[in-house]
Every structure is written in structure tokens, then in C-alpha cells.
Design a protein around this motif. Structure first.
Motif, mmCIF file in Angstrom:
data_model
loop_
_atom_site.group_PDB
_atom_site.id
_atom_site.type_symbol
_atom_site.label_atom_id
_atom_site.label_comp_id
_atom_site.label_asym_id
_atom_site.label_seq_id
_atom_site.Cartn_x
_atom_site.Cartn_y
_atom_site.Cartn_z
ATOM 1 N N VAL A 93 0.850 -1.192 0.000
ATOM 2 C CA VAL A 93 0.000 0.000 0.000
ATOM 3 C C VAL A 93 0.887 1.244 0.000
ATOM 4 O O VAL A 93 1.728 1.403 0.887
ATOM 5 C CB VAL A 93 -0.928 0.015 1.236
ATOM 6 N N PRO A 94 0.704 2.155 -0.962
ATOM 7 C CA PRO A 94 1.541 3.359 -1.003
ATOM 8 C C PRO A 94 1.087 4.392 0.022
ATOM 9 O O PRO A 94 -0.082 4.779 0.056
ATOM 10 C CB PRO A 94 1.340 3.874 -2.433
ATOM 11 N N CYS A 95 2.000 4.823 0.877
ATOM 12 C CA CYS A 95 1.719 5.865 1.864
ATOM 13 C C CYS A 95 2.992 6.667 2.107
ATOM 14 O O CYS A 95 4.100 6.136 1.981
ATOM 15 C CB CYS A 95 1.257 5.266 3.193
ATOM 16 N N LEU A 96 2.805 7.930 2.453
ATOM 17 C CA LEU A 96 3.929 8.796 2.802
ATOM 18 C C LEU A 96 3.908 9.034 4.300
ATOM 19 O O LEU A 96 2.941 9.562 4.845
ATOM 20 C CB LEU A 96 3.824 10.132 2.059
ATOM 21 N N PHE A 97 4.987 8.623 4.956
ATOM 22 C CA PHE A 97 5.148 8.851 6.387
ATOM 23 C C PHE A 97 6.185 9.950 6.591
ATOM 24 O O PHE A 97 7.258 9.922 5.983
ATOM 25 C CB PHE A 97 5.572 7.563 7.090
ATOM 26 N N ILE A 98 5.832 10.919 7.416
ATOM 27 C CA ILE A 98 6.735 12.023 7.723
ATOM 28 C C ILE A 98 6.912 12.083 9.235
ATOM 29 O O ILE A 98 5.923 12.078 9.983
ATOM 30 C CB ILE A 98 6.189 13.366 7.204
ATOM 31 N N THR A 99 8.173 12.104 9.654
ATOM 32 C CA THR A 99 8.462 12.243 11.076
ATOM 33 C C THR A 99 9.272 13.507 11.306
ATOM 34 O O THR A 99 10.126 13.876 10.501
ATOM 35 C CB THR A 99 9.254 11.031 11.612
ATOM 36 N N GLY A 100 8.970 14.168 12.409
ATOM 37 C CA GLY A 100 9.796 15.287 12.834
ATOM 38 C C GLY A 100 11.048 14.760 13.522
ATOM 39 O O GLY A 100 11.070 13.645 14.043
ATOM 40 N N GLN A 101 12.086 15.591 13.522
ATOM 41 C CA GLN A 101 13.356 15.191 14.142
ATOM 42 C C GLN A 101 13.925 16.389 14.882
ATOM 43 O O GLN A 101 13.583 17.547 14.586
ATOM 44 C CB GLN A 101 14.337 14.677 13.076
ATOM 45 N N LYS A 149 11.637 11.807 -4.855
ATOM 46 C CA LYS A 149 12.088 10.412 -4.895
ATOM 47 C C LYS A 149 11.146 9.520 -4.103
ATOM 48 O O LYS A 149 10.809 8.407 -4.531
ATOM 49 C CB LYS A 149 13.497 10.292 -4.305
ATOM 50 N N ALA A 150 10.725 9.996 -2.937
ATOM 51 C CA ALA A 150 9.886 9.182 -2.068
ATOM 52 C C ALA A 150 8.528 8.895 -2.701
ATOM 53 O O ALA A 150 8.083 7.737 -2.753
ATOM 54 C CB ALA A 150 9.711 9.873 -0.716
ATOM 55 N N LEU A 151 7.850 9.918 -3.186
ATOM 56 C CA LEU A 151 6.537 9.710 -3.795
ATOM 57 C C LEU A 151 6.646 8.844 -5.048
ATOM 58 O O LEU A 151 5.782 7.994 -5.300
ATOM 59 C CB LEU A 151 5.890 11.048 -4.139
ATOM 60 N N SER A 152 7.688 9.051 -5.822
ATOM 61 C CA SER A 152 7.898 8.229 -7.021
ATOM 62 C C SER A 152 8.068 6.768 -6.643
ATOM 63 O O SER A 152 7.499 5.862 -7.268
ATOM 64 C CB SER A 152 9.125 8.719 -7.792
ATOM 65 N N ALA A 153 8.867 6.510 -5.600
ATOM 66 C CA ALA A 153 9.098 5.135 -5.165
ATOM 67 C C ALA A 153 7.829 4.490 -4.644
ATOM 68 O O ALA A 153 7.541 3.317 -4.918
ATOM 69 C CB ALA A 153 10.188 5.106 -4.087
ATOM 70 N N ALA A 154 7.031 5.241 -3.881
ATOM 71 C CA ALA A 154 5.802 4.691 -3.298
ATOM 72 C C ALA A 154 4.853 4.180 -4.369
ATOM 73 O O ALA A 154 4.162 3.167 -4.176
ATOM 74 C CB ALA A 154 5.111 5.744 -2.445
ATOM 75 N N LEU A 155 4.825 4.854 -5.515
ATOM 76 C CA LEU A 155 3.879 4.529 -6.579
ATOM 77 C C LEU A 155 4.450 3.607 -7.641
ATOM 78 O O LEU A 155 3.728 3.180 -8.540
ATOM 79 C CB LEU A 155 3.388 5.826 -7.238
ATOM 80 N N SER A 156 5.722 3.282 -7.563
ATOM 81 C CA SER A 156 6.382 2.498 -8.607
ATOM 82 C C SER A 156 6.303 1.003 -8.333
ATOM 83 O O SER A 156 6.369 0.569 -7.180
ATOM 84 C CB SER A 156 7.858 2.881 -8.698
ATOM 85 N N GLY A 157 6.182 0.213 -9.408
ATOM 86 C CA GLY A 157 6.284 -1.233 -9.297
ATOM 87 C C GLY A 157 5.358 -1.790 -8.230
ATOM 88 O O GLY A 157 4.179 -1.488 -8.174
ATOM 89 N N ARG A 158 5.939 -2.637 -7.374
ATOM 90 C CA ARG A 158 5.177 -3.116 -6.218
ATOM 91 C C ARG A 158 5.124 -1.977 -5.211
ATOM 92 O O ARG A 158 6.119 -1.629 -4.589
ATOM 93 C CB ARG A 158 5.844 -4.351 -5.607
ATOM 94 N N GLN A 159 3.953 -1.400 -5.046
ATOM 95 C CA GLN A 159 3.817 -0.183 -4.262
ATOM 96 C C GLN A 159 4.111 -0.439 -2.785
ATOM 97 O O GLN A 159 4.129 -1.577 -2.326
ATOM 98 C CB GLN A 159 2.414 0.391 -4.425
ATOM 99 N N GLY A 160 4.335 0.661 -2.045
ATOM 100 C CA GLY A 160 4.624 0.495 -0.631
ATOM 101 C C GLY A 160 4.869 1.818 0.059
ATOM 102 O O GLY A 160 4.792 2.890 -0.551
ATOM 103 N N PRO A 161 5.204 1.773 1.341
ATOM 104 C CA PRO A 161 5.385 2.992 2.135
ATOM 105 C C PRO A 161 6.774 3.599 1.961
ATOM 106 O O PRO A 161 7.746 2.901 1.661
ATOM 107 C CB PRO A 161 5.199 2.490 3.575
ATOM 108 N N VAL A 162 6.843 4.901 2.174
ATOM 109 C CA VAL A 162 8.115 5.638 2.174
ATOM 110 C C VAL A 162 8.105 6.573 3.379
ATOM 111 O O VAL A 162 7.041 6.911 3.904
ATOM 112 C CB VAL A 162 8.309 6.440 0.871
#
Length: 569
Positions: A93-101, A149-162
Motif C-alpha cells: 500500500v503506497p503511503c507517505l510517512f513524515i516524522t519530525g526530528q 524520490k519518495a513519492l515516485s518510489a511509493a507509486l512504482s512497481g510493487r507499491q509500498g510505504p516511504v
């Protein structure tokens, strides 16, 4: 432009406009920018795990075409996202996770200390095995390139989280306007999915022409393919039977030649068909132990096997197929249309024989219970027949009861936590689904699962969504209790002994949600009408004390078609 403002602008430009979060100090700049953009739907949750599941729900409803953000602050906020990240990873499942640091000057770097800044944690290292792309952005000018890069990866091929981990000082830094405009105009690079080769098509055609008893198995990797339903409709029309895995079942519509779910808790006729077909075409299923049973060599014992998967690492992993095809499901469906000439030697009685096996099985596996799960789901099928609805199931016996008995009409779907198998998944995921769909959403959960993220009842009440929660409350952790019955002589530590559940009806009303309780079959008919007729948040508690079994089921080591309880004859 402030970096956090640039991030908001970039996400809006790429139709990422929903964010689930739990506020914390290290994401306040990001949250303020999302809110001030005026183009974000920001939903504040009561736990970051729930935020992660809710973001997953948005992507699930749109078949992976819409990405949402789940955001948490540094330290515990970041680690609380982990279960949801894993859920997206295993179920593609494609999702974008953002964490503060913490600020970059407060990072411990290579020093042999545990921590420098307050709540500092290297979340990128922690999530590396559960994400397609993860990075800490230490310089403001790198923010938009890394986001791209992150959004592109999430939606590419076998989708997944970034995941992007963004230090606080980077969030509040400035980025040149020219750099922002450059990245806003750059389209995402989703890449091309692998396609079926001509040589593989010829080999498959030859196998199909020789098959007398072909069977198609739809897995989770095929469930979001736009052409899947049309392809299965052609199979149905030509009398080609098909089955699904748990994840494939999410989108397969009920038709005469669909014989339901395979596996340890699968439908009897589906497992029988697997074991008696002579050609098995598997599209997008990884064939794990809960699908095949432990005896891999006996799986599809009479069949030549064709496995189609987007991920080359999954091919030939547990089951050694006669033909492996690395291709996206959508590519396969388009390249291999099913015609009357595809299966020239088809035994015209094959689908009828499977139907006879289905008729041999009890229509109600729980006739000895006061409230039968199979009868409940049959009634649910009836009242929602032809109406748009999304079901979201938690993990436990109730999930398997649903998967065995739910039958989908067009414009319906069901959502399962598959690879992660996470209790607490259903309610927050359903919030994401409901926000995206605007249609009726029905949660199927148990007393154990609901308690894990029960705090989101408050979020449901605040949002006022048309969402019904059905709690199948047996006051026991039934699936594990069943395991204990088989292998530990019924010693039930922590499933019954030392376990308790509350009145969910009372809890829902305390959160301001309308709630009703059913204790017998008559009550069940009454509450089913409430589900259909009502609008807005609703909780239905079904009391099922002692209901700890899932029937049929496969004991470890048994053949796939030797489920318990065994049928006479």
C-alpha cells in the motif's frame, strides 16, 4: 520560501491533500504549513498507529491511486507509526510517512552515545526494512528532491510505504523560490511496471490449451488492477472457475464460477478445487503457508502451476511453479485476454463438479450457536446487495468468518490486514476509507481488536462519518484460544484466563455514539435494519460468549483439503 511551506505546496501539486497526525513539538512547523495552505484535510488522531492505518485506508479505497500522509513527532511519535508502516509494506500500500526530528545540531551523529537531543531517534535506520525509500533530510535544499524520490518510489512497481525524517531546523529554513518552482513542475517518476514477454505468453497458451480442469487464483497483487473484473467476467462467462486468497477476496465480485477463498481458513470448495485442478494460474499471490498449508509439495497436487507476480523475488519462493512470469497484474490481464479458444480441452462439467463440493459443505457451519457468524454475514450480504459499501475487518476469528461468507456486489470492497495481521487495524483504517469514499463503511471487529485503538471512537464522533462498527464480542481472544485448545490441552493463559472485555455499548455511548446490543437471533435482525437505515456513527455489539471456533480450519501439517471438522463421506 519556508521549507515547510514548500513541502505543503509540493504535496498539493501532486494531489496529496490528506494528513493524519498526532501533534508534537517536532512537527508543528509542518502542521502549520499544511493548515495555512488551505488545501489540506488534516485529521488529528489519538495515536500515531491510528494515523498510519487511516492513511492506509485512503490508499486502499482508491486502489493505490491516492496517497495520504501519516505524520508523527520525533521519538515515540515516530516509533508509534511502525505497525502501520509494516502493514503498508506487507500489503503493498503506497503511503507517505513524515516524522519530525530534533535540530541537526542536536543529532548524536557517530558519537558512541545513545542520544543527544530530547526524543532523538534514528527512525530511518529503524524503518529501512519496512519501506521502499527512507531518508533523513539534513539540508533544506534536499527536501523537495527527496520528497520527489519518495513519492515516485511509493507509486512504482510493487507499491509500498516511504518515510522522510525532517529535522526541526530544516523545516523552518528557507528554500529559494526558483528551486521550489523547479521541483513543482517536475512530474513524478513512477516508472514502468514489468510486462509479460511474448515467450511466456506462448508457453502459457500451450498449457491452457492442454488443460481440462483449469483454475484461476486471484491474490492481493491483482486486487487493484483496473482490468481484473472484466477479465474475471470473461472467465465466468466461459465456465472457468476461479478462487482467491484473503487479499484477493477484497475486490472479487460474486459470480456463479467464483468459489471463494483458499487456505487454512478457506472455503471447502475452494481448497478442493486447488487440489483437483490440472492447471492453476496464480495472479499476484505469494502462496504463503496460510494459503497453501504446511505441505507445500502437496499443494495443487494434480496441477501444472503458473505464477504471475510483479516481484521477481516472490516467484519460485515457496511453491515451485512450472511457469513463472514476472509482470504486473494489469499488464497480464491486458496481454492475456480469455477467449473461447483459450481452453480448447475444457471439461464442461468442471465448474459443476466444484459446485457439488460447495453443496456438500454445510450452508451454516455454526448451526449449534445462538448467533451464527455465517448466517449474520449472509444477512449482511442481503441488505447491502447492489449498494455501495466498504467493509473493513480486524484480525481474529471475525476476520475469517467475514472472509468465508462475505459476497461482494459491484461498487463494494472489503479491506483486510493481510501480511501484518494487525489487531486494531479496522477502526482507524475505516476512518481513512470513509473520508475518501463518502459511502457507508462497516467495520467488522472483535472485543480484543477494538480495544487496541478504541480511542478513535472520539475521532469518529468528531468527524460524524457514516460508519457502523460491528463488535463480535465473545469475551475471549478466540483465534489464539482455539490454538491453545489444539496444542496446549485448553490451557488458556491470556486468552481467557487473565483477559477481560468491557461493555462496548456503554463505551460508545460515552463517546457520544449511538449504540445497540444484540444477544440472540431476533435481536440480530433488529440491529441489521439499524445498520441499513441509519446514517452517521453507529456501534452494534453482538454478544457471542463461547464462540471461539472458525469452521472449517486447517490443522498444522494437514493437507489443504483435509479441513476440520471433516465432512461425512
Amino acid at each position: 520560501m519556508k521549507a515547510s511551506d514548500a513541502l505543503a505546496k509540493f504535496l498539493v501539486a501532486h494531489q496529496v491533500q490528506t494528513c493524519f497526525e498526532l501533534v508534537g513539538g517536532m512537527i508543528t512547523h509542518l502542521l502549520d504549513s499544511l493548515a495555512e495552505s488551505g488545501k489540506f484535510n488534516i485529521v488529528s488522531m489519538h495515536h500515531e498507529q491510528s494515523a498510519a492505518f487511516a492513511a492506509e485506508g485512503v490508499a486502499r479505497y482508491t486502489k493505490g491511486k491516492t496517497i495520504a500522509v501519516a505524520m508523527g513527532t520525533s521519538g515515540p511519535g515516530a516509533t508509534n507509526l511502525l505497525t502501520g508502516i509494516g502493514s503498508c509494506w506487507f500489503d503493498s500500500v503506497p503511503c507517505l510517512f513524515i516524522t519530525g526530528q530534533v535540530n541537526t545540531r542536536e543529532l548524536k551523529g557517530d558519537r558512541a552515545i545513545r542520544q543527544q537531543g530530547f526524543q532523538e531517534l534514528d527512525i530511518v535506520k529503524v524503518v529501512r526494512s519496512l519501506t521502499k525509500y527512507s531518508v533523513r533530510v539534513d539540508r533544506p535544499e534536499h527536501l523537495l528532491p527527496e520528497l520527489h524520490k519518495a513519492l515516485s518510489a511509493a507509486l512504482s512497481g510493487r507499491q509500498g510505504p516511504v518515510l522522510l525524517d525532517i529535522p526541526n531546523d530544516v523545516q523552518r529554513s528557507d528554500i529559494p523560490e526558483t528551486l521550489v518552482e523547479e521541483w513543482l513542475s517536475k512530474p513524478l517518476d513512477a516508472g514502468r511496471a514489468p510486462e509479460v514477454g511474448a515467450g511466456d505468453l506462448m508457453k502459457l497458451e500451450a498449457l491452457c490449451k492442454n488443460a481440462q480442469r483449469p483454475l484461476i487464483c486471484i491474490g492481493g497483487g491483482a486486487r487493484w488492477a483496473d482490468s481484473m473484473d472484466e477479465w474475471l467476467l470473461a472467465a465466468d462467462y466461459q465456465g472457468i472457475p476461479y478462487v482467491s486468497t484473503l487479499m484477493g477476496h477484497e475486490r472479487v465480485i460474486k459470480r456463479s464460477n467464483y468459489f471463494n477463498m483458499i487456505g487454512s481458513y478457506g472455503n471447502r470448495e475452494a481448497n478442493w478445487a486447488i487440489q483437483n485442478c490440472d492447471l492453476l494460474i496464480v495472479v499476484g499471490a505469494r502462496l504463503d503457508v496460510r494459503q497453501t498449508g504446511a505441505d507445500v509439495d502437496d499443494f495443487a497436487r494434480k496441477a501444472r502451476i503458473v505464477q504471475i507476480d510483479i516481484d521477481p523475488a516472490q516467484l519460485g519462493n515457496r511453491v515451485q511453479a512450472d511457469l513463472n512470469i514476472c509482470a504486473a497484474a494489469e499488464s497480464f490481464f491486458k496481454a492475456f485476454p480469455l477467449r473461447a479458444s483459450t481452453f480448447l480441452n475444457l471439461d464442461k462439467s468442471w465448474a459443476t463438479v466444484i459446485s457439488i463440493q460447495r453443496d456438500r459443505a454445510p450452508s451454516n457451519e455454526y448451526a449449534d450457536w445462538e448467533i451464527s457468524p455465517s448466517e449474520f454475514f449472509k444477512k449482511l450480504n442481503h441488505i447491502f446487495s447492489g449498494k455501495p459499501v466498504d467493509y473493513v475487518c480486524d484480525v481474529g476469528n471475525h476476520q475469517m468468518w467475514a472472509a468465508q461468507s462475505l459476497r461482494l456486489s459491484p461498487n463494494q470492497a472489503v479491506h483486510y490486514s493481510g501480511g501484518m495481521g494487525a489487531m486494531g487495524f479496522a477502526l482507524p483504517t475505516a476512518l481513512g476509507v470513509a473520508l475518501q469514499s463518502k459511502n457507508k463503511v462497516v467495520v467488522i471487529t472483535g472485543d480484543g481488536s477494538l480495544q487496541i485503538n478504541i480511542q478513535e471512537l472520539d475521532t469518529l464522533n468528531r468527524l460524524g462519518l457514516d460508519l457502523t462498527i460491528v463488535v463480535m464480542n465473545n469475551s475471549v481472544l478466540g483465534m489464539v484460544k482455539n490454538f491453545q485448545d489444539m496444542y496446549f490441552n485448553g490451557r488458556d493463559q491470556s486468552t481467557q484466563k487473565g483477559y477481560s472485555s468491557p461493555s462496548f455499548t456503554d463505551i460508545a455511548m460515552a463517546y457520544g455514539i449511538t449504540a445497540h446490543r444484540a444477544t440472540n437471533a431476533t435481536d440480530l435482525d433488529r440491529v441489521l435494519n439499524l445498520i441499513m437505515d441509519g446514517k452517521g456513527p453507529l456501534l452494534i455489539e453482538i454478544l457471542m460468549d463461547g464462540a471461539t471456533e472458525c469452521r472449517p480450519r486447517l490443522a498444522f501439517g494437514s493437507k489443504l483439503d483435509e479441513q476440520f471438522p471433516k465432512l461425512d463421506g
